[in-house]
Design a protein around this motif. Structure first.
Motif, mmCIF file in Angstrom:
data_model
loop_
_atom_site.group_PDB
_atom_site.id
_atom_site.type_symbol
_atom_site.label_atom_id
_atom_site.label_comp_id
_atom_site.label_asym_id
_atom_site.label_seq_id
_atom_site.Cartn_x
_atom_site.Cartn_y
_atom_site.Cartn_z
ATOM 1 N N VAL A 20 82.387 146.542 69.743
ATOM 2 C CA VAL A 20 83.590 145.757 70.031
ATOM 3 C C VAL A 20 83.580 144.482 69.201
ATOM 4 O O VAL A 20 82.523 143.992 68.785
ATOM 5 N N ALA A 43 83.153 145.076 64.569
ATOM 6 C CA ALA A 43 82.995 146.145 65.560
ATOM 7 C C ALA A 43 82.110 147.260 65.025
ATOM 8 O O ALA A 43 81.273 147.817 65.759
ATOM 9 N N ALA A 234 91.621 142.566 67.819
ATOM 10 C CA ALA A 234 90.452 143.096 68.518
ATOM 11 C C ALA A 234 90.232 144.525 68.053
ATOM 12 O O ALA A 234 91.171 145.201 67.611
ATOM 13 N N VAL A 236 87.671 148.237 68.837
ATOM 14 C CA VAL A 236 86.753 148.978 69.694
ATOM 15 C C VAL A 236 86.342 150.245 68.953
ATOM 16 O O VAL A 236 87.188 150.900 68.332
ATOM 17 N N VAL A 353 87.465 144.409 75.293
ATOM 18 C CA VAL A 353 86.331 143.719 74.672
ATOM 19 C C VAL A 353 85.626 142.843 75.705
ATOM 20 O O VAL A 353 84.393 142.849 75.819
#
Length: 399
Positions: A20, A43, A234, A236, A353
């Protein structure tokens, strides 16, 4: 597949979150491609993988067409040079729920045998064109409903969505026993937890008096009760199978509305399916990130999801039970949309996250000890002026 109800997903294998990353939410000087490449690199490093290992990329973004002149192929354009070619890139635009929608698609792909999968969300909202950003947010309303909604909910903030939220708040105050002091306490909690999060957009604590006395947005909502424009990204990384120390996706449930239900009834409907798929109930959840577009919405959402009875979430918040170090459910440890920030297409992934870091025991000053079960609740769009365009719930458990 025999025995499945409509909308249920056949779970053929575990899906683990192995990496993450998230940008700081308080910067306004980065282009979407810079933010996206940053979180992708971080990540993948967190997962111990290289670009050539990735089998599929799912990119979420809401406003790139309006604000960044990139109406299509956003993921392909913004991730050029990241070394991900020839992995296919699939782009998702689902208003504020784009990130969680992308995560759902990534989860389905892993369950179907595609692994690893990289899921990315990025949003550039601060461009100097406030009206353009507001118009982009209102793309989360059906085009044929916007004129009537503007006429009904016109306000000095210029935001129809905040006008709709203010309507819900007035209903909440009249029908559910919530008070303005409880809403203010929720905003205070958000800023206190944002102060513990080095990546949060707003890291300065506040008081209930300052919340209630801040500028009016749409009465009774004030500025410090509401989320703001946010730039951020963000990412993942998902893999099949159980991986040592990696949290698992226990349930991934999405529901869309068409205007027939109230938004909060749609939350309840989706939560009931999520608890069923996960094989647990709300009393077993220790940490939750909810979609608090306003601090009032945090309270109603907690009740609609089954964590509290009607009117009880506010009292629990005032008593300190839902904040850091509290005795009960830990709500929005990141600071939530109100303090961490709300970068539309990335918001659902920002929630995940935070929860992954909680489950790994890596959340630093905001860590809840020994967290084993956590839930992310992300929504996007409004249909018929009352229903959720999408509700997404992800249940995560410690690996």
């Amino acid at each position: 597949m025999a025995g499945l109800q409509q909308g249920e997903v056949p779970v053929s294998q575990d899906v683990s979150v192995v990496g993450v990353a998230m940008t700081s939410m308080h910067r306004r000087d980065q282009a979407p491609e810079a933010m996206a490449r940053q979180v992708v690199a971080q990540a993948m490093a967190d997962a111990g993988l290289g670009p050539a290992d990735i089998g599929l990329v799912v990119m979420a973004n809401a406003l790139g067409g309006r604000l960044s002149d990139q109406g299509c192929v956003r993921g392909q354009s913004w991730l050029r040079g990241a070394g991900l070619t020839p992995a296919p890139v699939v782009n998702v635009d689902n208003s504020c729920a784009g990130g969680s929608s992308a995560l759902h698609l990534g989860t389905l792909a892993v369950r179907a045998g595609q692994s690893p999968v990289l899921v990315v969300g990025v949003e550039k909202m601060w461009t100097g064109d406030r009206l353009g950003t507001l118009a982009g947010i209102e793309d989360g309303l059906p085009a044929d409903e916007r004129h009537a909604l503007h006429a009904r909910h016109e306000n000095s903030s210029g935001s129809v969505l905040m006008g709709l939220n203010a309507n819900w708040v007035r209903q909440q105050l009249e029908d559910r026993g919530t008070t303005l002091d409880e809403i203010a306490a929720t905003a205070v909690k958000a800023r206190a937890q944002g102060a513990r999060n080095p990546s949060a957009q707003f890291r300065q604590e506040t008081t209930a008096g300052e919340v209630l006395g801040s500028a009016s947005v749409v009465p009774p909502l004030t500025r410090l009760m509401c989320s703001s424009f946010t730039d951020g990204a963000a990412a993942v990384v998902l893999e099949s199978g159980a991986s040592s120390g990696a949290p698992r996706v226990r349930a991934s449930v999405l529901r869309s509305g068409d205007g027939e239900l109230d938004y909060h009834d749609r939350l309840t409907e989706t939560a009931e399916q999520a608890w069923k798929e996960a094989g647990l109930g709300p009393s077993e959840v220790e940490v939750v990130e909810v979609h608090d577009a306003t601090s009032a919405e945090e309270l109603w959402a907690l009740e609609a999801l089954g964590f509290f009875r009607a009117g009880e979430a506010g009292r629990a918040t005032v008593a300190g039970h839902t904040g850091y170090g509290g005795a009960g459910l830990y709500v929005n440890p990141s600071g939530g949309l109100v303090a961490r920030g709300h970068p539309l297409g990335a918001t659902g992934l920002c929630q995940v996250v935070e929860l992954v870091e909680q489950l790994r025991g890596r959340a630093g000053a905001r860590q809840r000890p020994d967290t084993t079960t956590a839930v992310a609740v992300n929504t996007g769009g409004i249909m018929g002026g009352r229903d959720a365009g999408l509700v997404a719930i992800h249940v995560l458990q410690r690996g």
